[in-house]
Design an enzyme around this catalytic site. Structure first.
Site, short mmCIF file in Angstrom:
data_model
loop_
_atom_site.label_atom_id
_atom_site.label_comp_id
_atom_site.label_asym_id
_atom_site.label_seq_id
_atom_site.Cartn_x
_atom_site.Cartn_y
_atom_site.Cartn_z
N LYS A 216 0.94 -1.15 0.01
CA LYS A 216 0.19 0.15 0.05
C LYS A 216 1.04 1.28 -0.08
CE LYS A 216 -4.03 -1.96 -0.10
NZ LYS A 216 -3.62 -3.33 -0.20
C1 LIG Z 1 -9.85 -3.30 -1.90
C2 LIG Z 1 -9.21 -3.70 -0.61
N1 LIG Z 1 -9.73 -4.13 0.32
C3 LIG Z 1 -9.41 -4.72 1.42
C4 LIG Z 1 -7.92 -5.13 1.38
C5 LIG Z 1 -7.54 -5.96 2.60
O1 LIG Z 1 -6.38 -5.21 3.30
P1 LIG Z 1 -5.20 -6.05 3.95
O2 LIG Z 1 -4.75 -6.74 2.89
O3 LIG Z 1 -4.52 -5.06 4.77
O4 LIG Z 1 -5.92 -7.22 4.86
C6 LIG Z 1 -7.10 -4.61 0.26
C7 LIG Z 1 -5.62 -5.00 0.24
O5 LIG Z 1 -5.16 -5.84 0.49
C8 LIG Z 1 -7.78 -4.12 -0.91
O6 LIG Z 1 -7.14 -3.71 -1.85
#
Ligand SMILES: Cc1ncc(COP(=O)(O)O)c(C=O)c1O
Ligand SMILES: Cc1ncc(COP(=O)(O)O)c(C=O)c1O
Lengths: 387, 387
Positions: A216
């Site tokens: 990110k």
């Molecule tokens: C659209 C979206 N929602 C949720 C997530 C979940 O985040 P994480 O990977 O930090 O659990 C991500 C990223 O991976 C994402 O791109």
């Protein structure tokens, strides 16, 4: 020159590094090591320590949300956001087909069923017009709540997602939410640093989630946050994400099923250092996007995805979109660019095409299915231009 | 001298520090900072990087388990362990009433219902004799699976927990599991470094969970692991804990509802450094336990909890138990010790007394209820003696 060679050439005009360029690498230009060292030196690496509070305050300040609650990752954040919005087992939750699978999974964790909706070409976000028509046909209001007449289930939330950090058409979706009495929960996982009409993404719904995964814009190793302007919801969120323990000098009493979703202090330490550099990281990514815009302008049939008027994108993942009719070029572009050591990738497989969600209710999905064949992400890290 | 004054005196004979002594503080005597720095320098802080694999290998080597899978925390580890053991929505899972709430919560995440069982006085672990009698009365076998005749639900797993690192009577519980055809899943969250008859705790069930929370024997900030000897289960575990993405050079396809439970590389880096020092940390805690044993021997009505014959405890949390009849002394001991800057605390509130689990099926809980009023944890960190 064929299109794939032109794309490789455009990338080489922007990226000067000779080594392999990943899609998105984090940069640690500030106090990352100093703050991490402080955690280890003081032994406060886990659930006790000052960085979690500090990171939450920095997030609230930056986004303008009244409260931010830091958690283990963006998936956990969205799971909590849905629970806070009142999603219950057996409900339906509207999500875009074009999203990372975590959006749909979080709905499943809450015991609810994803109701999958199509996207639109300009922002890659949920198509409000199509959704309005769909909901007009299949829903009815019962005691002020929206129900799916076909399935009999309540539609408990609508989850727009700002794809690759490009703000979607929030006003149009808010109008749909209001018209059908559905609370909005924003999946702003990809959108730290993105603004819609001057307001940070994630500040339009009742509650929203962010992600600080390693890929990110800024990272805490693994991490996420919940944003809300509602103090009661924020307090409840803190409570549920820390095992729902009631305060007592020594007794261990918990008053509901809670979670261990709290972000450890050592991860929050990274987050504080990254927040200090967020503006610089965003500026570097914006410069990159400008260079890409110029470089891709010359290529017939390719559009570099830019922020809509009145909006500011964090340009998390830089994105090119092939014109309709050029679907056959996608894989040769992916082959040529990855072969030339520029990491690129297509869109996610749309949610309604994954086996565990293929029987979920949905709208016509023709735009998502078309975009799936025409969208490519290209290297986007702040390290390409530098911070 | 009254008992609380005697307890304070015993603590002062073992702990020489004049500052406040927490219940359990981590120590970072080795490569913690070096490995963390390496993550930041190489930018591999998140889901990519070598420390996760290395930490998993170190855990497998140390425990003797064929495979270890590192995850975000012990709660996530137990949730996965239950899923891997085949626990499904609507099942019952036997857990001790005397445990940290995460054990019961993980059962709830799997959609199952905790079936709460009593403990025994010697190890504070599940009472196999009482459980055998209870199951004989209320269960029947249907197609080789155990069902609760009262509720009609399948009993899908039995989750013993090694309280404070003291190994419970594994053989007796394995006999109960075999007799009633119930798979064992060990909650070994507190037991890294504890051995039952020469075999590491967590190696007796089909699958087990560990925790590396900040208050545990070794810490990763937040962290946990699943242990198993079954390669297929281990592969499935890795798959489910990393969003169930199928391998492909660029496509994003997921074949089941998965989780983002993977431990970030920066947390695993801490874990690798801590594993290098585990033996030294255990030796320091053992010395502390020996000193406590001597110091408390002189106090009438107080037993310092020691490892059973043939077992090795990690002495995670050092524990004193008041004789029956001395319940009234507990709170004055807690007041006196905390007042004297020695952090102490009582047992958890037993699970059947928490509102969200008070209607769960259970055995008679008289021993747990009695122990709740008589058990006190005293300062236990390796920093007290030093590493
Ligand atoms: C659209 C979206 N929602 C949720 C997530 C979940 O985040 P994480 O990977 O930090 O659990 C991500 C990223 O991976 C994402 O791109
Ligand atoms: C018995 C028991 N089970 C599960 C857990 C959960 O581990 P964690 O805190 O890492 O989620 C813990 C520790 O907190 C524990 O003591």
């Amino acid at each position: 020159m064929d299109t794939s060679a032109q794309v490789v050439k455009a990338l080489s005009q922007v990226i000067f590094s000779k080594r392999y360029t990943p899609l998105h690498e984090p940069v640690f230009p500030g106090n990352e090591l100093a703050y991490t060292k402080e955690c280890i030196d003081t032994t406060f690496v886990s659930s006790v320590g000052k960085f979690v509070d500090q990171f939450e305050n920095m997030l609230a300040d930056y986004t303008g949300a009244k409260r931010a609650i830091a958690v283990t990752n963006g998936t956990a954040a969205l799971h909590m956001a849905l629970i806070l919005a009142g999603v219950k087992s057996g409900d339906e939750v509207i999500i875009p087909g074009l999203t990372f699978v975590a959006t749909a999974n979080a709905v499943a964790y809450a015991g609810a069923i994803p109701h999958i909706a199509d996207s639109e070409e300009t922002t890659l976000g949920l198509d409000a017009v199509k959704l309005d028509m769909h909901l007009s046909k299949i829903t009815e209001l019962r005691n002020g709540e929206c129900f799916n007449k076909d399935t009999g289930r309540r539609i408990a939330a609508l989850v727009p997602m700002h794809v690759f950090g490009i703000p979607l058409d929030v006003d149009a979706l808010l109008a749909v939410c209001e018209k059908f009495s559905i609370p909005m929960v924003e999946d702003a996982a990809e959108a730290i640093g993105s603004f819609y009409k001057g307001k940070h993404c994630g500040r339009f719904g009742k509650v929203a989630s962010l992600s600080f995964n390693g890929n990110k814009t800024i990272t805490t190793g693994g991490g996420g946050a919940i944003l809300t302007d509602d103090d009661d919801l924020a307090d409840l969120c803190k409570h549920i994400t820390t095992t729902a323990k009631t305060p007592h000098k020594w007794e261990y009493f918990h008053d509901m099923v809670g979670y261990n979703y709290r972000m450890p202090n050592i991860n929050a330490a990274l987050g504080c250092a990254q927040m200090e550099k967020l503006d610089a990281i965003l500026a570097s990514k914006r410069t990159l996007a400008e260079k890409y815009t110029a470089a891709f302008k010359r290529i017939e049939g390719i559009r570099f995805l830019t922020e809509p008027d009145g909006c500011k994108s964090n340009y998390w993942f830089c994105t090119i979109i092939l014109k309709k009719g050029m679907e056959a070029e996608r894989d040769s572009i992916l082959e040529a660019t990855n072969g030339a050591a520029y990491m690129t990738r297509p869109l996610w497989t749309a949610m309604h095409r994954l086996p565990m969600f293929e029987n979920c209710p949905r709208t016509d999905m023709s735009v998502a299915e078309s975009l799936e064949k025409r969208v490519i992400n290209i290297p986007s890290g702040a390290g390409i231009i530098g911070v």
